[in-house]
Design an enzyme around this catalytic site. Sequence first.
Site, PDB file in Angstrom:
ATOM      1  N   ASP A  20       0.817  -1.211  -0.073  1.00  0.00           N
ATOM      2  CA  ASP A  20      -0.034  -0.071  -0.116  1.00  0.00           C
ATOM      3  C   ASP A  20       0.803   1.268   0.023  1.00  0.00           C
ATOM      4  OD1 ASP A  20      -2.392   1.351  -0.019  1.00  0.00           O
ATOM      5  OD2 ASP A  20      -3.287   0.189   1.548  1.00  0.00           O
TER       6      ASP A  20
ATOM      7  N   GLU B  85      -0.787   1.847  -5.235  1.00  0.00           N
ATOM      8  CA  GLU B  85      -0.369   2.994  -5.290  1.00  0.00           C
ATOM      9  C   GLU B  85      -1.538   3.992  -5.564  1.00  0.00           C
ATOM     10  OE1 GLU B  85       1.396   6.536  -7.215  1.00  0.00           O
ATOM     11  OE2 GLU B  85       0.393   4.766  -8.079  1.00  0.00           O
TER      12      GLU B  85
ATOM     13  N   GLY C 168      -2.866   4.701  -8.458  1.00  0.00           N
ATOM     14  CA  GLY C 168      -2.748   5.396  -9.648  1.00  0.00           C
ATOM     15  C   GLY C 168      -2.191   6.596  -9.753  1.00  0.00           C
TER      16      GLY C 168
ATOM     17  N   ASP D 141      -9.774   3.750  -3.681  1.00  0.00           N
ATOM     18  CA  ASP D 141     -10.665   2.475  -3.002  1.00  0.00           C
ATOM     19  C   ASP D 141     -12.253   2.379  -3.654  1.00  0.00           C
ATOM     20  OD1 ASP D 141      -8.323   1.897  -1.634  1.00  0.00           O
ATOM     21  OD2 ASP D 141      -9.189   2.330   0.298  1.00  0.00           O
TER      22      ASP D 141
END
Length: 409
Positions: free
Chosen positions: A157, A190, A192, A212
């Site tokens: 993440d 990441e 985008g 998300d």
Amino acid sequence: MKKIALFLLGLAFSSSGFGQGNNYTQKYTKYDGLALTPPMGWNSWNKFACNVDEKLIKEMADALVSSGMKDAGYTYINIDDCWHGERDAQGFIHPNKDRFPSGMKALADYVHSKGLKLGIYSDAGSQTCGGRPGSRGYEFQDAQQYASWGIDYLKYDWCNTEGLKAEGAYKTMTAALQKAGRPVVLSICEWGNDTPWIWGQTVGHLWRTTGDIYNCFDCIEDHGTWKSFGVMAILDKQEGLRQYAGPGHWNDPDMLEVGNGMPANEDRAHFTMWSMLAAPLITGNDLRKMSKETADILINREVLAVNQDKLGVQGFKYASKDSVETWLKPLEGGKWAVTFLNRSRKPQTVGFDWKTTPVTDDLSKQELNAAKTTYKVRNLWTKKDAGTTKKAFAATVPAHDVVMLLLTK
């Protein structure tokens, strides 16, 4: 303290290639031969967030097998954020002792005994999004720990990464995984922000293209400093990215929300479009309590075959009219998947005259030309044949739903 400092210094040098002759320019890339079709599995976050423990993970592994999902191709059981305990005196991470009392190696052994693979989560920053220890400064130690546990998949993440550049940070973890010596699928999470599709193909096996997802068909939820996106909002963000996807390197529009509260028609449309996108199919529902409707969606082998097609070409939007989109996906052996997506709140009629509408995909160089070749037409959700392309196709697409066809020469 001196011994600890010397140990860490030696680890850093060995991890960087220093102290190994003239091997200063050694370059690391991701493990080849993994994720040659979009990864399929389950992840804990969308349903359980931080409420994870070894009992839950074992039960999900059991359910993946008993439900028939494993036989359909779902492979990974992925633990998301909040599994972490503390780092020991040498800096090695350990799982939370209360939540994972048997340890992560024992859990991996259990998952592997079911014929499945275990995934885990970390973060390129100092802390994970859930406030647990991140991997910044500990990449090589964390990769070694994951290898010793038998981890097969890492979702990495991007929270709490102040001052870091994404490409460099993810390359560091790629190098660490290679140095640890165990093949691991690397999921670049990441969001985008730094165009990971440009640099990610040699670094990871999939990369998030958006923020998300959440379980809403056509919504955007503003949290102030960040946003969650519904299914259609995420679908729209995939435009212009298909040329970056292919075997071993996939655009990832985030995990599935099938079975998490949307009605069956919206779940079906969601699952269909992710399959047309050649997206990873990582479910996020409670597999122990699936309805038959949810299971029928997730285990539709004919739709899964479109997603898992070995040609590895991401589908594209061919036309849009009256809130109905026509999507096409070239498949191996000259086959085509065709989907009519109804984004409106009322049923819509669709038609397609195959013989007068030739299509050439510039990316794959595949041609759909029913004037030259006759195709059999099959409806993949009703699982019924629907004639051939000698006759124009017509149907009614229910609200927030799809008609998905397979064309075979």
